[in-house]
Enzyme design. Sequence first.
Site, PDB file in Angstrom:
ATOM      1  CD1 TRP A   1      -2.126  -2.317   2.063  1.00 17.43           C
ATOM      2  CD2 TRP A   1      -2.983  -1.317   0.190  1.00 17.43           C
ATOM      3  NE1 TRP A   1      -3.085  -3.216   1.514  1.00 17.43           N
ATOM      4  CE2 TRP A   1      -3.440  -2.636   0.279  1.00 17.43           C
ATOM      5  CE3 TRP A   1      -3.263  -0.610  -1.244  1.00 17.43           C
ATOM      6  CZ2 TRP A   1      -4.704  -3.206  -0.496  1.00 17.43           C
ATOM      7  CZ3 TRP A   1      -4.467  -1.067  -1.647  1.00 17.43           C
ATOM      8  CH2 TRP A   1      -4.975  -2.428  -1.472  1.00 17.43           C
TER       9      TRP A   1
ATOM     10  CG  ASP B   1      -3.003   3.521   4.361  1.00 14.13           C
ATOM     11  OD1 ASP B   1      -4.233   3.497   5.039  1.00 14.13           O
ATOM     12  OD2 ASP B   1      -2.979   2.946   3.372  1.00 14.13           O
TER      13      ASP B   1
ATOM     14  CE  LYS C   1      -8.610  -3.678   3.824  1.00 13.62           C
ATOM     15  NZ  LYS C   1      -7.542  -2.785   3.351  1.00 13.62           N
TER      16      LYS C   1
HETATM   17  C1  LIG Z   1      -7.106  -2.255   1.878  1.00 13.51           C
HETATM   18  C2  LIG Z   1      -5.972  -1.222   2.154  1.00 13.51           C
HETATM   19  C3  LIG Z   1      -6.046   0.014   1.361  1.00 13.51           C
HETATM   20  C4  LIG Z   1      -7.126   0.080   0.198  1.00 13.51           C
HETATM   21  O1  LIG Z   1      -8.171   0.515   0.590  1.00 13.51           O
HETATM   22  P1  LIG Z   1      -9.582   0.665  -0.435  1.00 13.51           P
HETATM   23  O2  LIG Z   1     -10.573   1.173   0.530  1.00 13.51           O
HETATM   24  O3  LIG Z   1      -9.598  -0.566  -1.316  1.00 13.51           O
HETATM   25  O4  LIG Z   1      -8.914   1.701  -1.522  1.00 13.51           O
HETATM   26  C5  LIG Z   1      -5.072   0.881   1.496  1.00 13.51           C
HETATM   27  N1  LIG Z   1      -4.076   0.763   2.588  1.00 13.51           N
HETATM   28  C6  LIG Z   1      -4.083  -0.252   3.532  1.00 13.51           C
HETATM   29  C7  LIG Z   1      -3.404  -0.281   4.492  1.00 13.51           C
HETATM   30  C8  LIG Z   1      -5.193  -1.201   3.143  1.00 13.51           C
HETATM   31  O5  LIG Z   1      -5.097  -2.234   4.212  1.00 13.51           O
END
Ligand SMILES: *Cc1c(COP(=O)(O)O)cnc(C)c1O
Length: 361
Positions: free
Chosen positions: A102, A172, A196
């Site tokens: 990511w 993030d 998540k």
């Molecule tokens: C799943 C994930 C993303 C992407 O998320 P989306 O909502 O599908 O764009 C970005 N960063 C991390 C750490 C993730 O686990």
Amino acid sequence: MARAFNFFAGPAVLPLPAIERAQKELADWAGTGTSIMETSHRSKEYDAVHNEAIALIKEFIGLDEHYQVLFLGGGASLQFAMVPMNLLGKDQTADYIHTGTWSKKAIAEAKLFGHVNVAFDGETVGLTRIPRQDELKLTPNARYVHITSNNTIKGTQWHTFPDTHGVPIVADMSSDFLWRPFDPKPFGLIYAGAQKNLGPAGVTIVIIRDDILAQCKAENPTMLKYATHAKENSLFNTPPVFPIYMVRNVLSYMKDLGGLKAVEAHNRKKAGLIYDTIDANPTFFRAPVDKGSRSFMNIVFRLPSEELEAKFVAEGKARRMLGLKGHRSVGGIRVSAYNSCPMESVEAVVAFMKEFAKANG
Ligand SMILES: *Cc1c(COP(=O)(O)O)cnc(C)c1O
């Protein structure tokens, strides 16, 4: 009711009480004679849900009045672009700490807007650990330092956040948002896709500090400016009302459990059970992640062969254990045990791991 043992990495398991609340309120919500999906986002009933979700996030983290909580669309992936689009000038530099799949995507987007200094390149250590403080090559007066607090695919996690010498951290936190209490002060901006650790897909939580908000570029499209959404309390346009409602249900349930301290204790216990099982049998289970960087959310491990890994996933599925297969880019096994993953699921997978090792070791 037969709920599966759900270890999907995302969208992921939600607390049963949060789902049952939605079920109960679905056709006639808050006495409106409608579902929340069928009601104006300008109604006072919707407003109460929206503001309760924001208030709970602020309360859990202990955010003061200098932070705004936004609900945006586009997933965490849109934030990869929105962060530099708003914050990074053409001639400015942002530091990015590369620790996984990511962060690589975030770096690619940032390069479209300004200079990127990769302050640590995790590829040099096979993305198996988080860097030490003395390994970071930070730019003095960088615009911000971007980190990925938990690496969902590789199974690594920051246990102590880096010291950035006053440069705001942009994080993030998609796959470990609200997994424990933390000090928000070093953070200028935090973003997390809900699917998540917090709710269904469709809403991304963005927390932005006022001084960062004030420095955002003015010349971007209206919908892509943080200021647009901050000014209107995320009601500039129609927000994803149902995902926000579900996030509220999850947060409200977390509060009933005792808040983030209780959530953290639960998470530590769950991950501990799985890592103990791995460590107790190192000839059968191999953990590729450095011990000091192990994720409490996504526990990854390998078995002696890919054939055994496929067998493990298939036999697990037959026992209603879902999502045990590692990400397609890395293989192996991944057990995602987010906030809402119940202890019974972890106990079930641990018993299965022991049994499987005995039968196949
Ligand atoms: C799943 C994930 C993303 C992407 O998320 P989306 O909502 O599908 O764009 C970005 N960063 C991390 C750490 C993730 O686990």
